[in-house]
Design a protein around this motif. Structure first.
Motif, short mmCIF file in Angstrom:
data_model
loop_
_atom_site.label_atom_id
_atom_site.label_comp_id
_atom_site.label_asym_id
_atom_site.label_seq_id
_atom_site.Cartn_x
_atom_site.Cartn_y
_atom_site.Cartn_z
N GLU A 126 9.65 9.49 4.26
CA GLU A 126 9.07 8.20 3.89
C GLU A 126 9.56 7.08 4.81
O GLU A 126 8.80 6.14 5.10
CB GLU A 126 9.43 7.84 2.44
CG GLU A 126 8.66 8.65 1.43
CD GLU A 126 9.16 8.44 0.01
OE1 GLU A 126 10.11 7.66 -0.21
OE2 GLU A 126 8.59 9.08 -0.89
N GLU A 182 6.85 18.63 0.16
CA GLU A 182 6.84 19.14 -1.22
C GLU A 182 6.50 20.62 -1.25
O GLU A 182 7.19 21.41 -1.91
CB GLU A 182 5.81 18.33 -2.04
CG GLU A 182 5.85 18.60 -3.51
CD GLU A 182 7.01 17.94 -4.22
OE1 GLU A 182 7.45 18.48 -5.24
OE2 GLU A 182 7.48 16.89 -3.75
N SER A 235 -0.87 11.53 8.39
CA SER A 235 -0.54 10.42 7.48
C SER A 235 0.76 10.70 6.73
O SER A 235 1.20 11.86 6.62
CB SER A 235 -1.67 10.22 6.46
OG SER A 235 -1.67 11.29 5.53
N LEU A 236 1.34 9.65 6.19
CA LEU A 236 2.57 9.77 5.42
C LEU A 236 2.34 10.67 4.20
O LEU A 236 3.19 11.49 3.86
CB LEU A 236 3.07 8.39 4.98
CG LEU A 236 4.31 8.36 4.10
CD1 LEU A 236 5.49 9.01 4.82
CD2 LEU A 236 4.64 6.94 3.69
N GLU A 237 1.19 10.53 3.56
CA GLU A 237 0.88 11.37 2.39
C GLU A 237 0.85 12.84 2.76
O GLU A 237 1.33 13.69 2.00
CB GLU A 237 -0.44 10.93 1.74
CG GLU A 237 -0.34 9.61 1.00
CD GLU A 237 0.79 9.58 -0.01
OE1 GLU A 237 0.94 10.54 -0.80
OE2 GLU A 237 1.56 8.60 0.00
N GLU A 238 0.27 13.17 3.92
CA GLU A 238 0.23 14.57 4.36
C GLU A 238 1.64 15.09 4.65
O GLU A 238 1.96 16.24 4.32
CB GLU A 238 -0.64 14.71 5.62
CG GLU A 238 -2.11 14.51 5.36
CD GLU A 238 -2.93 14.48 6.64
OE1 GLU A 238 -3.87 15.28 6.74
OE2 GLU A 238 -2.61 13.67 7.54
N LYS A 239 2.47 14.24 5.22
CA LYS A 239 3.86 14.63 5.51
C LYS A 239 4.63 14.88 4.22
O LYS A 239 5.37 15.86 4.10
CB LYS A 239 4.56 13.56 6.34
CG LYS A 239 4.00 13.42 7.74
CD LYS A 239 4.63 12.26 8.48
CE LYS A 239 3.96 12.05 9.82
NZ LYS A 239 4.53 10.91 10.56
N LYS A 240 4.42 14.00 3.24
CA LYS A 240 5.10 14.15 1.94
C LYS A 240 4.62 15.41 1.23
O LYS A 240 5.41 16.15 0.64
CB LYS A 240 4.89 12.91 1.09
CG LYS A 240 5.66 11.70 1.61
CD LYS A 240 5.26 10.40 0.97
CE LYS A 240 5.43 10.35 -0.51
NZ LYS A 240 5.13 9.01 -1.08
N GLU A 241 3.31 15.65 1.31
CA GLU A 241 2.73 16.83 0.67
C GLU A 241 3.30 18.12 1.30
O GLU A 241 3.64 19.06 0.58
CB GLU A 241 1.21 16.80 0.81
CG GLU A 241 0.49 17.92 0.09
CD GLU A 241 -1.02 17.84 0.29
OE1 GLU A 241 -1.62 18.89 0.59
OE2 GLU A 241 -1.58 16.73 0.15
N MET A 285 12.35 13.88 1.25
CA MET A 285 11.24 12.94 1.07
C MET A 285 11.64 11.54 1.55
O MET A 285 10.84 10.86 2.18
CB MET A 285 10.82 12.88 -0.40
CG MET A 285 10.22 14.17 -0.90
SD MET A 285 8.64 14.54 -0.13
CE MET A 285 7.56 13.88 -1.35
#
Length: 181
Positions: free
Chosen positions: A82, A62, A53-59, A78
């Motif tokens: 995104e 980070e 998921s996008l959230e996992e990629k962003k995490e 990021m």
């Protein structure tokens, strides 16, 4: 050759660096990020996996880069993630570094020759290039290309000087084919 998206992202990072008067710092960070991507190809595989998921990629971005590079570089990474442009990341960073060097008067030159050049030939060639360009210094990449038969091919940015025997023979062949007997 850089794609349009890579050029756009690289130029955007360059513009930000210039505005913040941090081109050198951000260039060093870009080189560090590029090295991380080379040493950990699984990172790009993770970014490109369709089930992540996008959230996992962003995490992950980070965790990997925050506190190691500036907020500006982390924000750039990021943004790439995104927008789903992680395939463009390495080329965008290369484009950024090239723009920083261009702005600093450093020319990136690729020189292909049929045979290895001696140190004296390299010095003479670099002196000639410095005299005929606006660059203050050069970063040269010398490569041997036996298909050239003889001569040189010099590439600076999008300009190419092709003085190879192979090209001369090809042009001669075209001219001879046009002659009617």
């Amino acid at each position: 050759m850089a794609g349009l998206a890579s050029k756009t992202y690289g130029h955007a990072l360059f513009t930000l660096a210039k505005e913040q008067n941090r081109t050198k710092e951000l260039m060093e960070e870009a080189l560090v990020v590029s090295e991380v991507l080379k040493e950990a190809p699984e990172l790009l595989k993770f970014y490109n996996h369709p089930k992540v998921s996008l959230e996992e990629k962003k995490e992950l971005t980070e965790r990997c880069f925050a506190h190691r590079v500036s907020d500006s570089m982390t924000g750039f990474l990021m943004l790439i993630v995104e927008n789903g442009r992680q395939n463009e990341l390495e080329e965008s960073l290369r484009q950024f570094v090239a723009e920083v060097k261009e702005d600093a008067g450093i020319g990136l030159v690729e020189i292909r020759s049929a045979l290895p050049l001696s140190e004296q030939q390299k010095r003479q060639l670099e002196a000639r290039l410095l005299a005929t360009t606006r660059y203050r210094s050069l970063e040269t990449d010398y490569r041997v290309d036996t298909e050239l038969i003889g001569g040189l091919v010099i590439r600076i940015k999008d300009r190419v000087l092709d003085a190879s025997i192979r090209t001369q023979l090809s042009e001669m062949t075209k001219e001879l084919q046009q002659i009617q007997i």
